[in-house]
Scaffold this active site. Structure first.
Site, PDB file in Angstrom:
ATOM      1  N   GLU A 103      -7.127  -3.281   5.619  1.00 55.12           N
ATOM      2  CA  GLU A 103      -7.243  -3.906   6.934  1.00 55.12           C
ATOM      3  C   GLU A 103      -6.660  -5.303   6.829  1.00 55.12           C
ATOM      4  OE1 GLU A 103     -10.619  -0.986   6.688  1.00 55.12           O
ATOM      5  OE2 GLU A 103     -10.242  -2.772   5.489  1.00 55.12           O
ATOM      6  N   TYR A 115       2.995  -6.172   3.819  1.00 56.34           N
ATOM      7  CA  TYR A 115       2.527  -4.803   3.664  1.00 56.34           C
ATOM      8  C   TYR A 115       3.556  -3.797   4.185  1.00 56.34           C
ATOM      9  CZ  TYR A 115      -1.850  -7.349   3.003  1.00 56.34           C
ATOM     10  OH  TYR A 115      -2.805  -8.232   2.574  1.00 56.34           O
TER      11      TYR A 115
END
Length: 145
Positions: A103, A115
């Site tokens: 998250e 990411y």
């Protein structure tokens, strides 16, 4: 740059970085407990013997939950986050973990870009996941191809 497993002697430095970055930082005991479990991977990055970043992953039912990714503010934009992500993925694969999730704050665009460059994609939202300030989390996954 050296990346190696986190040890108990690293935890104080890790917690110091954690407190600089996060509004609700993990405590010493959180890291001490996490590094003791065989299904978890916790790595630190060292630059000239200075601990400059860390990453943590919990192995859960054959998947990896990335719990922490942090780079000391004075060492950002040096490729340390990307290096840590690649290393934790390699270690996870050695353990048979080929899919990972995490998250990230919706407003943390630098982390989201990092990411995405590592192959993670957004798959959902966790409303009000973060506090101080309250903010949604983007759920990202890197799935087996």
């Amino acid at each position: 740059m050296e990346v190696r497993s986190m040890t108990h002697s690293d935890v104080a430095q890790v917690v110091a970085i954690e407190r600089q970055i996060f509004s609700r930082p993990w405590k010493t005991d959180d890291f001490e407990d996490a590094i003791m479990k065989d299904v978890n991977i916790y790595l630190v990055a060292l630059k000239e013997d200075e601990l400059v970043g860390y990453v943590g992953l919990w192995g859960v039912a054959g998947e990896g939950q990335i719990t922490n990714v942090a780079v000391s503010p004075q060492h950002r934009q040096e490729g340390i986050g990307a290096l840590l992500m690649k290393e934790v993925e390699a270690k996870a694969k050695e353990m048979g973990i080929e899919e990972m999730t995490l998250e990230v704050r919706k407003s943390n665009l630098a982390a989201i870009r990092l990411y995405e460059k590592q192959g993670f994609v957004s798959e959902g939202i966790r409303p009000d996941f973060y506090v101080e300030p309250v903010e949604d989390a983007i759920i990202m996954w890197k799935r087996k191809k």
